[in-house]
Design a protein around this motif. Structure first.
Motif, mmCIF file in Angstrom:
data_model
loop_
_atom_site.group_PDB
_atom_site.id
_atom_site.type_symbol
_atom_site.label_atom_id
_atom_site.label_comp_id
_atom_site.label_asym_id
_atom_site.label_seq_id
_atom_site.Cartn_x
_atom_site.Cartn_y
_atom_site.Cartn_z
ATOM 1 N N THR A 1 0.841 -1.193 0.000
ATOM 2 C CA THR A 1 0.000 0.000 0.000
ATOM 3 C C THR A 1 0.879 1.247 0.000
ATOM 4 O O THR A 1 2.052 1.183 -0.334
ATOM 5 C CB THR A 1 -0.930 -0.007 1.230
ATOM 6 O OG1 THR A 1 -0.140 -0.137 2.418
ATOM 7 C CG2 THR A 1 -1.898 -1.177 1.164
ATOM 8 N N ALA A 2 0.292 2.374 0.372
ATOM 9 C CA ALA A 2 1.008 3.647 0.332
ATOM 10 C C ALA A 2 2.241 3.613 1.222
ATOM 11 O O ALA A 2 2.392 2.754 2.094
ATOM 12 C CB ALA A 2 0.076 4.775 0.778
ATOM 13 N N ARG A 3 3.124 4.557 1.007
ATOM 14 C CA ARG A 3 4.390 4.582 1.736
ATOM 15 C C ARG A 3 4.194 4.926 3.210
ATOM 16 O O ARG A 3 3.143 5.367 3.629
ATOM 17 C CB ARG A 3 5.338 5.562 1.049
ATOM 18 C CG ARG A 3 5.889 4.978 -0.253
ATOM 19 C CD ARG A 3 6.869 5.892 -0.913
ATOM 20 N NE ARG A 3 6.230 7.064 -1.505
ATOM 21 C CZ ARG A 3 6.883 8.003 -2.175
ATOM 22 N NH1 ARG A 3 8.198 7.916 -2.320
ATOM 23 N NH2 ARG A 3 6.246 9.024 -2.694
ATOM 24 N N PHE A 4 5.254 4.727 3.975
ATOM 25 C CA PHE A 4 5.181 4.843 5.426
ATOM 26 C C PHE A 4 5.346 6.291 5.874
ATOM 27 O O PHE A 4 6.031 7.097 5.228
ATOM 28 C CB PHE A 4 6.252 3.964 6.067
ATOM 29 C CG PHE A 4 6.026 2.500 5.840
ATOM 30 C CD1 PHE A 4 5.191 1.771 6.681
ATOM 31 C CD2 PHE A 4 6.624 1.842 4.772
ATOM 32 C CE1 PHE A 4 4.966 0.424 6.465
ATOM 33 C CE2 PHE A 4 6.403 0.490 4.549
ATOM 34 C CZ PHE A 4 5.573 -0.222 5.392
ATOM 35 N N ASP A 5 4.728 6.592 7.025
ATOM 36 C CA ASP A 5 4.898 7.909 7.648
ATOM 37 C C ASP A 5 6.158 7.966 8.496
ATOM 38 O O ASP A 5 6.751 9.035 8.665
ATOM 39 C CB ASP A 5 3.676 8.219 8.524
ATOM 40 C CG ASP A 5 2.394 8.269 7.728
ATOM 41 O OD1 ASP A 5 2.232 9.189 6.926
ATOM 42 O OD2 ASP A 5 1.568 7.343 7.896
ATOM 43 N N ALA A 6 6.567 6.818 9.037
ATOM 44 C CA ALA A 6 7.752 6.769 9.899
ATOM 45 C C ALA A 6 8.417 5.410 9.756
ATOM 46 O O ALA A 6 7.742 4.384 9.631
ATOM 47 C CB ALA A 6 7.381 7.029 11.354
ATOM 48 N N ILE A 7 9.750 5.419 9.773
ATOM 49 C CA ILE A 7 10.542 4.197 9.693
ATOM 50 C C ILE A 7 11.565 4.216 10.821
ATOM 51 O O ILE A 7 12.194 5.241 11.084
ATOM 52 C CB ILE A 7 11.246 4.073 8.321
ATOM 53 C CG1 ILE A 7 10.209 3.828 7.212
ATOM 54 C CG2 ILE A 7 12.279 2.951 8.333
ATOM 55 C CD1 ILE A 7 10.804 3.779 5.809
ATOM 56 N N HIS A 8 11.726 3.061 11.462
ATOM 57 C CA HIS A 8 12.674 2.900 12.565
ATOM 58 C C HIS A 8 13.709 1.871 12.145
ATOM 59 O O HIS A 8 13.368 0.784 11.665
ATOM 60 C CB HIS A 8 11.927 2.439 13.820
ATOM 61 C CG HIS A 8 12.785 2.283 15.027
ATOM 62 N ND1 HIS A 8 13.277 1.062 15.442
ATOM 63 C CD2 HIS A 8 13.240 3.196 15.931
ATOM 64 C CE1 HIS A 8 13.983 1.222 16.550
ATOM 65 N NE2 HIS A 8 13.980 2.495 16.874
ATOM 66 N N LEU A 9 14.992 2.218 12.315
ATOM 67 C CA LEU A 9 16.097 1.372 11.856
ATOM 68 C C LEU A 9 17.163 1.388 12.941
ATOM 69 O O LEU A 9 17.999 2.277 12.993
ATOM 70 C CB LEU A 9 16.634 1.930 10.537
ATOM 71 C CG LEU A 9 17.744 1.181 9.816
ATOM 72 C CD1 LEU A 9 17.280 -0.198 9.384
ATOM 73 C CD2 LEU A 9 18.205 1.974 8.601
ATOM 74 N N SER A 10 17.100 0.395 13.843
ATOM 75 C CA SER A 10 17.974 0.404 15.015
ATOM 76 C C SER A 10 18.956 -0.749 14.983
ATOM 77 O O SER A 10 18.565 -1.924 14.908
ATOM 78 C CB SER A 10 17.132 0.333 16.295
ATOM 79 O OG SER A 10 17.955 0.231 17.440
ATOM 80 N N LEU A 11 20.251 -0.425 15.042
ATOM 81 C CA LEU A 11 21.329 -1.404 15.139
ATOM 82 C C LEU A 11 21.247 -2.427 14.014
ATOM 83 O O LEU A 11 21.375 -3.640 14.224
ATOM 84 C CB LEU A 11 21.309 -2.075 16.516
ATOM 85 C CG LEU A 11 21.440 -1.100 17.694
ATOM 86 C CD1 LEU A 11 21.405 -1.846 19.024
ATOM 87 C CD2 LEU A 11 22.699 -0.247 17.587
ATOM 88 N N VAL A 12 21.059 -1.908 12.814
ATOM 89 C CA VAL A 12 20.978 -2.724 11.602
ATOM 90 C C VAL A 12 22.030 -2.304 10.586
ATOM 91 O O VAL A 12 22.698 -3.139 9.970
ATOM 92 C CB VAL A 12 19.567 -2.627 10.966
ATOM 93 C CG1 VAL A 12 19.535 -3.317 9.609
ATOM 94 C CG2 VAL A 12 18.515 -3.212 11.878
ATOM 95 N N LEU A 13 22.220 -0.996 10.418
ATOM 96 C CA LEU A 13 23.037 -0.480 9.325
ATOM 97 C C LEU A 13 24.487 -0.946 9.411
ATOM 98 O O LEU A 13 25.172 -1.059 8.390
ATOM 99 C CB LEU A 13 22.971 1.056 9.324
ATOM 100 C CG LEU A 13 23.102 1.775 7.988
ATOM 101 C CD1 LEU A 13 22.060 1.299 6.996
ATOM 102 C CD2 LEU A 13 23.007 3.277 8.186
#
Length: 295
Positions: A135-147
């Motif tokens: 569906t439509a794109r996200f309003d917020a994304i969380h990316l913790s201890l992944v990069l």
């Protein structure tokens, strides 16, 4: 620092020419990494992580509430939320309880099963590269201890931002490596560079290199926070390096401090971590950014 002298075992560290974070070379194959994070990471390397985090949920909810509140401050209200590297669904369940519409991506089969049983969450079992939101794109994304774990952090972050609506919020957390406290410990206490672990951590960031990478990809930094500078414990005599039991004790002290501050004056804790971030200190770097460019 001479990066080719650090790792041994055929590995080297080189600077990314644009964002200036450190990268491990040669990079493990995609197949090796996928097998590691699908089958081994929680079963072998972190066998108690899910159980331990579940036992500390009251503490983590208080910490995550700060992140969710700051992201909602950028987006206007809770909206569609994606957690990349969702682990056992702990943050997603908390965000759902606070009014967000949640989805998660997690490569570990064990963690996805845990999230389904514990929180009735259906995570996408796989990798960001294979994920295509319906569906439509996200309003917020969380990316913790992944990069720090991925082969190409620039491409990975670009993919994440492509799923964020213009004006949407992204929270990125990475270890704060080669920081001043770590350097003091290695020189004054004759410790090895214990934070360099090429099997798992392929990329090594600080606040400025992470900010540069986000900016290059079309995001505007809005806030930066540290986490507690755990290295202080080593300098005070509580040496957790290579000792998981002492590390657990230090983690308990950190939680106790933060619990008191969260209960007594949450804004004081937030501002303390903002000031530490300005100094480049803290065990992890936390950057809140807004997507400014259409992708």
């Amino acid at each position: 620092m001479r990066p080719d002298d650090i790792l041994g075992e055929g590995f080297h560290l080189t600077r990314d020419p644009e964002a200036h974070f450190w990268r491990v070379t040669p990079t493990p194959s995609l197949e090796t990494l996928r097998d590691l994070y699908r089958h081994e990471f929680y079963a072998v390397d972190k066998p108690r992580y899910l159980e331990k985090t579940d036992s500390e949920l009251a503490y983590w909810h208080a910490i995550w509430s700060i992140r969710l509140d700051l992201m909602a401050g950028l987006t206007g209200s809770p909206g569609r939320f994606l957690d990349i590297g969702a682990s056992g669904g702990f943050l997603l369940a908390h965000a759902r309880d606070r009014g967000w519409q949640v989805e998660g991506i997690e490569p570990s089969r064990q963690s996805c099963a845990f999230a389904a049983e514990r929180f009735q969450l259906s995570l996408f079992e796989g990798y960001l590269e294979d994920f295509d939101p319906e569906t439509a794109r996200f309003d917020a994304i969380h990316l913790s201890l992944v990069l720090e774990h991925v082969r190409d952090p620039r491409a990975f972050l670009a993919k994440a931002l492509s799923m964020l609506r213009p004006g949407g919020a992204i929270w990125v957390e990475v270890p704060n490596d080669f920081n001043q406290l770590q350097q003091i410990i290695t020189t004054q206490l004759d410790k090895p560079r214990w934070w360099v672990v090429p099997k798992h951590h392929l990329n090594y960031f600080d606040f400025d290199s992470l900010s540069r990478l986000l900016t290059q990809l079309g995001a505007e930094e809005c806030d930066r926070l540290a986490s507690f500078p755990m290295e202080l414990f080593v300098l005070m005599g509580l040496d957790y390096i290579g000792n998981d039991n002492v590390g657990g004790q230090a983690h308990g002290y950190r939680m106790q401090l933060e619990r008191h501050l969260l209960a007594g004056n949450r804004e004081l804790l937030v501002n303390l971590y903002r000031r530490l971030a300005e100094m480049g200190l803290g065990r992890t770097c936390n950057l809140l950014a807004r997507k400014t460019l259409e992708q």
